[in-house]
Write a protein that holds these residues in place. Structure first.
Motif, PDB file in Angstrom:
ATOM      1  N   HIS A  10      -8.448  -1.556  -0.035  1.00 31.77           N
ATOM      2  CA  HIS A  10      -8.134  -1.333  -1.941  1.00 31.77           C
ATOM      3  C   HIS A  10      -8.476  -2.853  -2.711  1.00 31.77           C
ATOM      4  N   ASP A  65      -6.233  -5.048  -4.967  1.00 35.63           N
ATOM      5  CA  ASP A  65      -4.741  -4.857  -5.448  1.00 35.63           C
ATOM      6  C   ASP A  65      -4.356  -4.627  -6.760  1.00 35.63           C
ATOM      7  N   THR A  84      -6.763  -9.215   8.834  1.00 30.27           N
ATOM      8  CA  THR A  84      -6.667  -8.518   7.458  1.00 30.27           C
ATOM      9  C   THR A  84      -7.958  -8.578   7.724  1.00 30.27           C
ATOM     10  N   TRP A 120      -9.222 -14.590  -1.538  1.00 32.31           N
ATOM     11  CA  TRP A 120      -9.721 -13.545  -1.679  1.00 32.31           C
ATOM     12  C   TRP A 120      -9.623 -12.639  -3.161  1.00 32.31           C
TER      13      TRP A 120
END
Ligand code: SIN
Length: 299
Positions: free
Chosen positions: A118, A120, A145, A265
Motif C-alpha cells: 500500500h 500510506d 519491509t 521511502w
C-alpha cells in the motif's frame, strides 16, 4: 522540487556518477543502500544533492549504522525532502509530535500493522510524499519491509492499458481503518472520528511525480475504495488486476532492518508492506512523514 528529463524509470543509472557517496542498489527494481553519509553530522550541499538524486532514482534509500541519530536529526533529515505532515491516527513520542511510533509488542497477537502492499494515507487530500523510518529496537531477523516500484508497474503495462488507466480516478477513504467499514481496533491507532474515516478523496490512478516528472500508478487496496464512475464490482476487478500486476516479483524488493538503520521511502511512487514473520518478538521504530502536495494526473 526539480524534475528530471527522463522518459522512463529504467533510464536512470541508479548507482554510477556519484562523487561523495556510494549507492548500492538492492536489486533491479527498487531501493539502494547509501554509504558514506553520517546523518548525525551536518552534510555539505553537494552531498545532499547526491542523496536526493539517489532517492529520486531508487525510490527507497537506507543508511546503516547511524548510531546516535537523534529525533532532531530525524526531523532535519526528513525535512530535506518536504514539509512535515503528521499522520492523524498514529501516536507520537512525547515532546515530538512529528515523530511517530511504529511499535509491536512481543505478545501482540493482532494483525501486523501495514501488512500488504500500500501507500500510506491516500485518504488524505495531500497524501504523504515521503516516510522516513529509524530502526531503534528491531528483531535480529524477521520484520523486513517490502517495497514495489510503481513507475515500473506503470511502464510495463501495455500502451492500451496505460491509456485506459490514465482516464481513471480513484476514490480513497480510511473507512476500513477508522470509518464505518472498520473492524477491530488497530494497535497503533488513536481514537478517530468515524466521519473522518468515511470522508472520500479523489486522486488520479496515474500520477505524474513532482520529483522525476515520470508517470506512476497511484492506488492501493487499503484506501482506494473504488473508481469514479464505475460499479463496485467493476472497480474491484480493475484494482485487483493492478494490484496483482504491481506485486510481480520483478518490481519488488525487501529491506532487512538493523538497529541504527535510517530509511526513507517515496510514498507516491512506491508501495510498501510490513512482513509479519516475527511472532513473539518486539519491534520498535520511529517515523517522520512529509507531504503537503496534491497528486496530479497526466491528463
Ligand atoms: C507501515 O506500513 O507504515 C509500517 C511498515 C513496517 O512496519 O515495516
Amino acid at each position: 522540487m526539480a524534475q528530471t528529463n527522463q522518459k522512463s524509470w529504467r533510464d536512470f543509472e541508479r548507482s554510477s556518477g556519484y562523487q561523495h557517496i556510494e549507492v548500492l542498489p538492492l536489486n533491479g527494481a527498487v531501493a539502494a543502500e547509501v554509504k558514506g553519509a553520517d546523518l548525525t553530522k551536518p552534510l555539505p550541499d553537494e552531498v545532499w544533492r547526491e542523496i536526493e538524486r539517489a532517492f529520486a532514482e531508487n525510490l527507497v534509500i537506507y543508511f546503516r549504522d547511524q548510531q546516535g541519530f537523534s529525533r532532531d536529526d530525524h526531523l532535519a533529515f526528513a525535512q530535506r525532502f518536504g514539509p512535515l505532515q503528521k499522520i492523524p491516527h498514529i501516536f507520537s513520542v512525547d515532546d515530538y509530535p512529528d515523530v511517530q511510533i511504529v511499535e509491536r509488542l512481543a505478545d501482540d497477537k493482532r494483525m501486523v500493522v501495514g501488512e500488504g502492499f500500500h501507500n500510506d494515507s491516500t485518504f488524505m487530500a495531500t497524501p504523504p510524499t515521503t516516510v522516513t523510518m529509524h530502526a531503534i529496537d528491531v528483531p535480529e531477523f524477521g520484520g523486513d519491509t517490502a517495497f514495489a516500484n510503481l513507475y515500473l508497474a506503470y511502464e510495463t503495462l501495455s500502451p492500451a492499458m496505460q491509456d485506459f488507466c490514465e482516464t481513471l480516478i480513484g476514490v480513497n477513504s480510511a473507512t476500513a481503518l477508522f470509518g464505518s467499514g472498520a473492524g477491530r481496533k488497530n494497535v497503533m491507532m488513536k481514537d478517530m472520528k468515524t466521519e473522518e474515516g468515511d470522508n472520500e478523496v479523489e486522486h488520479p490512478i496515474v500520477g505524474v511525480h513532482p520529483r522525476t516528472g515520470l508517470k506512476h500508478l497511484f492506488f492501493n487496496l487499503v484506501y482506494t475504495r473504488r473508481l469514479k464512475g464505475f460499479s463496485e464490482k467493476e472497480s474491484r476487478l480493475i484494482l485487483d488486476f493492478l494490484h496483482h500486476h504491481v506485486t510481480s516479483m520483478a518490481f519488488t524488493g525487501r529491506v532487512r532492518w538493523e538497529n541504527g538503520t535510517v530509511l526513507i521511502w517515496d510514498n507516491w511512487a512506491a508501495h510498501h508492506s510490513a512482513i509479519a514473520d516475527y511472532p513473539g518478538k518486539y519491534r520498535y521504530m520511529e517515523r517522520v512523514t512529509t507531504g503537503g502536495l496534491k497528486p496530479a494526473g497526466g491528463r
